[in-house]
Design a protein around this motif. Structure first.
Motif, PDB file in Angstrom:
ATOM      1  N   VAL A 109       0.846  -1.198   0.000  1.00 27.40           N
ATOM      2  CA  VAL A 109       0.000   0.000   0.000  1.00 27.40           C
ATOM      3  C   VAL A 109       0.878   1.243   0.000  1.00 27.40           C
ATOM      4  CG1 VAL A 109      -1.792   1.304   1.188  1.00 27.40           C
ATOM      5  CG2 VAL A 109      -1.830  -1.196   1.281  1.00 27.40           C
ATOM      6  N   ILE A 110       0.527   2.196  -0.862  1.00 35.38           N
ATOM      7  CA  ILE A 110       1.185   3.501  -0.896  1.00 35.38           C
ATOM      8  C   ILE A 110       0.089   4.568  -0.820  1.00 35.38           C
ATOM      9  CG2 ILE A 110       2.693   5.054  -2.166  1.00 35.38           C
ATOM     10  CD1 ILE A 110       3.871   2.692  -3.598  1.00 35.38           C
ATOM     11  N   GLY A 111       0.183   5.434   0.124  1.00 30.88           N
ATOM     12  CA  GLY A 111      -0.831   6.488   0.245  1.00 30.88           C
ATOM     13  C   GLY A 111      -1.668   6.321   1.505  1.00 30.88           C
ATOM     14  N   PRO A 112      -2.785   7.043   1.568  1.00 28.51           N
ATOM     15  CA  PRO A 112      -3.384   7.838   0.473  1.00 28.51           C
ATOM     16  C   PRO A 112      -2.703   9.181   0.265  1.00 28.51           C
ATOM     17  CG  PRO A 112      -4.707   7.999   2.461  1.00 28.51           C
ATOM     18  CD  PRO A 112      -3.618   7.014   2.775  1.00 28.51           C
ATOM     19  N   PHE A 113      -2.778   9.656  -0.991  1.00 30.13           N
ATOM     20  CA  PHE A 113      -2.291  10.983  -1.360  1.00 30.13           C
ATOM     21  C   PHE A 113      -3.499  11.905  -1.501  1.00 30.13           C
ATOM     22  CE2 PHE A 113       0.670   7.872  -3.179  1.00 30.13           C
ATOM     23  CZ  PHE A 113       1.853   8.266  -2.576  1.00 30.13           C
ATOM     24  N   ILE A 126      -2.605   3.748  -3.738  1.00 26.55           N
ATOM     25  CA  ILE A 126      -2.046   2.756  -4.664  1.00 26.55           C
ATOM     26  C   ILE A 126      -1.845   1.445  -3.912  1.00 26.55           C
ATOM     27  CG2 ILE A 126      -0.066   2.174  -6.112  1.00 26.55           C
ATOM     28  CD1 ILE A 126       0.325   5.151  -6.593  1.00 26.55           C
ATOM     29  N   ASN A 127      -2.306   0.361  -4.517  1.00 27.92           N
ATOM     30  CA  ASN A 127      -2.193  -0.966  -3.918  1.00 27.92           C
ATOM     31  C   ASN A 127      -1.405  -1.892  -4.850  1.00 27.92           C
ATOM     32  OD1 ASN A 127      -4.085  -0.457  -1.607  1.00 27.92           O
ATOM     33  ND2 ASN A 127      -5.524  -0.188  -3.293  1.00 27.92           N
ATOM     34  N   ASP A 128      -0.761  -2.891  -4.242  1.00 22.50           N
ATOM     35  CA  ASP A 128      -0.045  -3.937  -5.001  1.00 22.50           C
ATOM     36  C   ASP A 128       0.975  -3.348  -5.978  1.00 22.50           C
ATOM     37  OD1 ASP A 128      -1.708  -5.828  -3.722  1.00 22.50           O
ATOM     38  OD2 ASP A 128      -3.271  -5.481  -5.229  1.00 22.50           O
ATOM     39  N   PHE A 129       1.707  -2.346  -5.515  1.00 20.90           N
ATOM     40  CA  PHE A 129       2.743  -1.725  -6.353  1.00 20.90           C
ATOM     41  C   PHE A 129       3.861  -2.735  -6.605  1.00 20.90           C
ATOM     42  CE2 PHE A 129       6.757   0.442  -6.876  1.00 20.90           C
ATOM     43  CZ  PHE A 129       6.470   1.479  -7.749  1.00 20.90           C
ATOM     44  N   ILE A 160      12.014  -0.816 -17.566  1.00 23.06           N
ATOM     45  CA  ILE A 160      11.450  -0.959 -16.222  1.00 23.06           C
ATOM     46  C   ILE A 160       9.926  -0.928 -16.364  1.00 23.06           C
ATOM     47  CG2 ILE A 160      11.009   0.270 -14.061  1.00 23.06           C
ATOM     48  CD1 ILE A 160      13.874   0.910 -13.807  1.00 23.06           C
ATOM     49  N   THR A 161       9.270  -1.847 -15.675  1.00 27.86           N
ATOM     50  CA  THR A 161       7.815  -1.910 -15.689  1.00 27.86           C
ATOM     51  C   THR A 161       7.280  -1.728 -14.277  1.00 27.86           C
ATOM     52  OG1 THR A 161       7.806  -3.415 -17.589  1.00 27.86           O
ATOM     53  CG2 THR A 161       5.801  -3.315 -16.266  1.00 27.86           C
ATOM     54  N   VAL A 162       6.272  -0.891 -14.138  1.00 26.42           N
ATOM     55  CA  VAL A 162       5.602  -0.669 -12.863  1.00 26.42           C
ATOM     56  C   VAL A 162       4.119  -0.979 -13.044  1.00 26.42           C
ATOM     57  CG1 VAL A 162       5.012   1.005 -11.069  1.00 26.42           C
ATOM     58  CG2 VAL A 162       7.246   1.118 -12.194  1.00 26.42           C
ATOM     59  N   THR A 163       3.602  -1.841 -12.190  1.00 26.81           N
ATOM     60  CA  THR A 163       2.182  -2.195 -12.254  1.00 26.81           C
ATOM     61  C   THR A 163       1.568  -2.080 -10.868  1.00 26.81           C
ATOM     62  OG1 THR A 163       2.691  -4.542 -11.916  1.00 26.81           O
ATOM     63  CG2 THR A 163       2.515  -3.779 -14.194  1.00 26.81           C
ATOM     64  N   GLY A 164       0.237  -2.064 -10.814  1.00 22.83           N
ATOM     65  CA  GLY A 164      -0.475  -1.994  -9.547  1.00 22.83           C
ATOM     66  C   GLY A 164      -1.926  -1.630  -9.773  1.00 22.83           C
ATOM     67  N   THR A 165      -2.624  -1.375  -8.681  1.00 18.91           N
ATOM     68  CA  THR A 165      -4.013  -0.928  -8.744  1.00 18.91           C
ATOM     69  C   THR A 165      -4.142   0.371  -7.960  1.00 18.91           C
ATOM     70  OG1 THR A 165      -4.643  -2.192  -6.770  1.00 18.91           O
ATOM     71  CG2 THR A 165      -4.846  -3.301  -8.913  1.00 18.91           C
ATOM     72  N   TYR A 166      -5.229   1.078  -8.205  1.00 15.90           N
ATOM     73  CA  TYR A 166      -5.432   2.346  -7.524  1.00 15.90           C
ATOM     74  C   TYR A 166      -6.894   2.464  -7.109  1.00 15.90           C
ATOM     75  CZ  TYR A 166      -7.690   4.007 -11.770  1.00 15.90           C
ATOM     76  OH  TYR A 166      -8.545   4.149 -12.827  1.00 15.90           O
ATOM     77  N   GLY A 180     -11.570   3.192  -9.710  1.00 17.48           N
ATOM     78  CA  GLY A 180     -10.604   2.195  -9.280  1.00 17.48           C
ATOM     79  C   GLY A 180     -10.285   1.254 -10.421  1.00 17.48           C
ATOM     80  N   GLY A 181      -9.071   0.796 -10.469  1.00 11.50           N
ATOM     81  CA  GLY A 181      -8.665  -0.112 -11.536  1.00 11.50           C
ATOM     82  C   GLY A 181      -7.175  -0.354 -11.488  1.00 11.50           C
ATOM     83  N   GLY A 182      -6.640  -0.794 -12.601  1.00 16.15           N
ATOM     84  CA  GLY A 182      -5.212  -1.091 -12.661  1.00 16.15           C
ATOM     85  C   GLY A 182      -4.457  -0.065 -13.478  1.00 16.15           C
ATOM     86  N   PHE A 183      -3.141  -0.078 -13.343  1.00 16.02           N
ATOM     87  CA  PHE A 183      -2.296   0.804 -14.136  1.00 16.02           C
ATOM     88  C   PHE A 183      -1.006   0.081 -14.492  1.00 16.02           C
ATOM     89  CE2 PHE A 183      -0.921   1.536  -9.798  1.00 16.02           C
ATOM     90  CZ  PHE A 183       0.463   1.573  -9.908  1.00 16.02           C
TER      91      PHE A 183
END
Length: 283
Positions: A109-113, A126-129, A160-166, A180-183
């Protein structure tokens, strides 16, 4: 009167007597031509007596050995620095007591911002970074200058690849929106240039950092966001807008990011160098 004083007085009286009795006429002086001839002869004798300055085979051998020794010294230091950078790959993959594994780097978990603007508030978590690709860095070039105690390195990270959900919530006046979804963020060809120069203190010869210049360049990025709205058309529009905005932002802000990173790492590197001396580099 002492003996030394008597001798000194005698010498002075003799000099005065010789000066007074001397009667030098102008014609007794040597002519210019004779003076030049005299100098030419003197120059000739000096040339005859001067040592031969031609580079002998022994001189060539000594010069070659010195150049080889200097080159080997630079090579040894450059190789040691290259081994240090290459050895960091294990830390990137497995981490150590101070640094967690960096590839993959997983943060639950990152945030909340929270963001605020006139009549608008927003919050993003941001979740599952997950970040991958750092382990594939390549050391393209490394140089070392023993006189300036400086070295330069160029490193390329192919991707470099960065994935996660928000999870995002926003309020605009009386309107509330939740998304909410993925990025996914894909960065292609990241180049890092490093120039560093160190010095030594007078007391113990310990090293300290004089200059640090880090330059980062990202050739291309691709960003995908899913779930911003229920419309695929609006989502595509948002993705295109974010893609263009991010690309321009990266190109315009990379210089500021590089400067900030140089300043942040300056003290960190100085803390590491304080345990090393000049002999550890050149020895």
């Amino acid at each position: 009167m002492t003996t030394k004083m008597k001798i000194l007085c005698l010498v002075v009286l003799l000099v005065c007597a010789l000066a007074r009795g001397a009667n030098v006429e102008y014609e007794d002086l040597p002519q210019v031509e004779s003076v030049e001839n005299h100098l030419e002869g003197l120059q000739f004798e000096l040339n005859r007596l001067s040592p031969d300055h031609e580079v002998t085979e022994a001189d060539k051998l000594l010069i070659s050995e010195l150049q080889t020794s200097e080159g080997q010294g630079r090579s040894l230091v450059a190789d040691a620095i290259a081994d240090l950078i290459e050895g960091f790959r294990d830390v990137v993959i497995n981490g150590n007591d101070d640094i967690p594994p960096l590839d993959p780097l997983v943060i639950p978990v990152i945030g909340p911002f929270d963001f605020q603007a006139p009549a608008t508030t927003a919050s993003v978590t941001i979740n599952d970074f997950r970040k991958e690709g750092l382990r594939w860095y390549v050391l393209d070039k490394i140089t070392f200058n023993a006189i300036r105690l400086s070295f330069a390195a160029h490193i390329t990270i192919p991707w470099i690849t960065v994935t996660g959900t928000y999870d995002a919530r926003a309020r605009l006046g009386l309107i509330t929106h939740r998304a909410g979804g993925g990025f996914r963020v894909f960065a292609h060809r990241i180049e890092v240039g490093l120039d560093m120069r160190v010095g030594t203190n007078i007391l113990g010869g310990h090293l300290f950092l004089r200059e640090l210049d880090i330059r980062i360049d990202i050739h291309d990025t691709h960003i995908q966001l899913h779930g911003m709205t229920g419309s695929s058309i609006i989502n595509a529009f948002i993705n295109n807008y974010v893609q263009n905005l991010t690309q321009e932002l990266i190109q315009s802000e990379m210089e500021n990011v590089s400067k900030m990173l140089s300043e942040e790492l300056f003290d960190v590197i100085n803390e590491i160098l304080k345990d090393y001396t000049i002999n550890d580099i050149l020895g």
